[in-house]
Design an enzyme around this catalytic site. Structure first.
Site, mmCIF file in Angstrom:
data_model
loop_
_atom_site.group_PDB
_atom_site.id
_atom_site.type_symbol
_atom_site.label_atom_id
_atom_site.label_comp_id
_atom_site.label_asym_id
_atom_site.label_seq_id
_atom_site.Cartn_x
_atom_site.Cartn_y
_atom_site.Cartn_z
ATOM 1 N N ARG A 104 0.853 -1.204 0.000
ATOM 2 C CA ARG A 104 0.000 0.000 0.000
ATOM 3 C C ARG A 104 0.879 1.241 0.000
ATOM 4 N NH1 ARG A 104 -4.203 0.327 4.548
ATOM 5 N NH2 ARG A 104 -2.581 -0.571 5.855
ATOM 6 N N THR A 108 -1.410 7.514 -0.007
ATOM 7 C CA THR A 108 -2.766 7.390 -0.563
ATOM 8 C C THR A 108 -3.484 6.165 -0.001
ATOM 9 O OG1 THR A 108 -2.049 6.011 -2.393
ATOM 10 C CG2 THR A 108 -1.967 8.394 -2.748
ATOM 11 N N ASP A 200 -1.018 -3.848 13.262
ATOM 12 C CA ASP A 200 -0.505 -4.241 11.949
ATOM 13 C C ASP A 200 -0.349 -5.764 11.912
ATOM 14 O OD1 ASP A 200 1.391 -4.962 9.837
ATOM 15 O OD2 ASP A 200 1.588 -2.794 9.562
ATOM 16 N N ASP A 203 3.095 -7.228 10.734
ATOM 17 C CA ASP A 203 4.153 -7.049 11.735
ATOM 18 C C ASP A 203 3.969 -8.008 12.902
ATOM 19 O OD1 ASP A 203 5.571 -5.130 10.399
ATOM 20 O OD2 ASP A 203 4.630 -3.433 11.424
HETATM 21 C C1 PRP Z 1 -2.499 -5.033 5.533
HETATM 22 C C2 PRP Z 1 -3.448 -6.195 5.512
HETATM 23 C C3 PRP Z 1 -4.159 -5.988 4.201
HETATM 24 C C4 PRP Z 1 -4.225 -4.496 4.092
HETATM 25 C C5 PRP Z 1 -5.610 -4.044 4.471
HETATM 26 O O1 PRP Z 1 -1.399 -5.273 4.745
HETATM 27 O O2 PRP Z 1 -2.812 -7.429 5.636
HETATM 28 O O3 PRP Z 1 -3.493 -6.557 3.101
HETATM 29 O O4 PRP Z 1 -3.287 -3.981 5.038
HETATM 30 O O5 PRP Z 1 -5.750 -2.710 4.265
HETATM 31 P P1 PRP Z 1 -6.724 -2.112 3.163
HETATM 32 O O6 PRP Z 1 -8.021 -2.831 3.299
HETATM 33 O O7 PRP Z 1 -6.826 -0.646 3.547
HETATM 34 O O8 PRP Z 1 -6.092 -2.304 1.815
HETATM 35 P P2 PRP Z 1 -0.200 -4.234 4.686
HETATM 36 O O9 PRP Z 1 -0.418 -3.271 3.556
HETATM 37 O O10 PRP Z 1 0.036 -3.623 6.027
HETATM 38 O O11 PRP Z 1 1.000 -5.160 4.252
HETATM 39 P P3 PRP Z 1 1.680 -6.428 4.992
HETATM 40 O O12 PRP Z 1 0.731 -7.582 4.855
HETATM 41 O O13 PRP Z 1 2.933 -6.638 4.236
HETATM 42 O O14 PRP Z 1 1.919 -6.066 6.429
HETATM 43 N N1 URA Z 2 -3.735 -3.338 7.927
HETATM 44 C C1 URA Z 2 -3.406 -3.877 9.137
HETATM 45 O O1 URA Z 2 -2.493 -4.711 9.232
HETATM 46 N N2 URA Z 2 -4.103 -3.482 10.207
HETATM 47 C C2 URA Z 2 -5.087 -2.585 10.122
HETATM 48 O O2 URA Z 2 -5.691 -2.268 11.158
HETATM 49 C C3 URA Z 2 -5.414 -2.031 8.873
HETATM 50 C C4 URA Z 2 -4.715 -2.439 7.782
#
Ligand code: PRP
Ligand code: URA
Length: 209
Positions: A104, A108, A200, A203
């Site tokens: 992400r 944005t 998160d 993490d």
């Molecule tokens: C987290 C989660 C989703 C996303 C959700 O991933 O595992 O994939 O955020 O958020 P959204 O609905 O607003 O898109 P993150 O982008 O933190 O990546 P990661 O899995 O590598 O920690």
């Molecule tokens: N992604 C996460 O890992 N946690 C949240 O709360 C939202 C997006």
């Protein structure tokens, strides 16, 4: 509009509460994600077709139900979705795994696909996209769109925690996709985190903070 299934089960509620606790260890967090994933898979596979097989019990010959062998692929959204794969595979050992890499944009919050590796016959498989969090819905929206681009038709989304905003986005962009989730939380904070949420997810699963 796609259906929303919220798990109504004390085991899921209890395990989610431990998951939310900021003092839960990485080891326990990882195990709980897998266990809850297994429990939600139970609900998400409720419509799997059955056929009949003749078995010989110690008492007699009998026609009994067995899975009809529908082809399934579980699709974790990297990274955090990986934490759910084990639970799904324990319930559906014959499922294939397709990985979709998504990050992400921190400003944005919009997602970008950077990796997608699927079985060759992915278009013929029922798809279960898995990710612990459905926040803005951007990641799940993009993952579903990518699988549709690859010809997939029967797609379900499985998450541990969702918020109404993310659910609304998936239901509006992908009315053919049903959502299975462990709980629906209140709202997103200004950084896109689910409140009360669990922080998160990536993490906490991988111990990267
Ligand atoms: C987290 C989660 C989703 C996303 C959700 O991933 O595992 O994939 O955020 O958020 P959204 O609905 O607003 O898109 P993150 O982008 O933190 O990546 P990661 O899995 O590598 O920690
Ligand atoms: N992604 C996460 O890992 N946690 C949240 O709360 C939202 C997006």
């Amino acid at each position: 509009m796609g259906k929303l299934f919220v798990m109504d089960h004390p085991l899921v509620a209890h395990k989610l509460t431990i998951l939310r606790d900021k003092d839960t260890s990485v080891k326990d967090f990882r195990e709980l994600v897998s266990e809850i994933g297994m429990l939600i898979t139970y609900e998400a596979t409720r419509d799997l077709p059955l056929t009949v097989k003749s078995v010989e019990t110690p008492l007699c010959q009998a026609d009994m139900p067995v899975l009809a062998g529908k082809k399934i692929a579980v699709v974790p959204i990297l990274r955090a979705g990986l934490g759910l794969v084990d639970g799904v595979l324990r319930m559906v050992p014959s499922a294939r795994v397709a990985h979709i890499g998504m990050y992400r944009d921190e400003e944005t919050l919009e997602p970008h696909v950077y990796f997608c590796k699927t079985p060759k016959d992915i278009a013929e498989r029922d798809i279960l996209i898995v990710d612990p969090m459905l926040a803005t819905g951007g990641s799940a929206d993009a993952a579903i769109a990518e699988m549709k681009r690859r010809g997939c038709k029967n797609i379900k989304l499985m998450v541990l925690v969702a918020v109404p905003q993310g659910i609304a986005r998936i239901q509006s962009c992908h009315p053919d996709v049903d959502i299975y989730c462990g709980a629906v939380d209140d709202h997103l904070d200004e950084h896109g985190y689910i409140v009360p949420g669990l922080g998160d997810a990536g993490d906490r699963i991988f111990g990267t903070k």
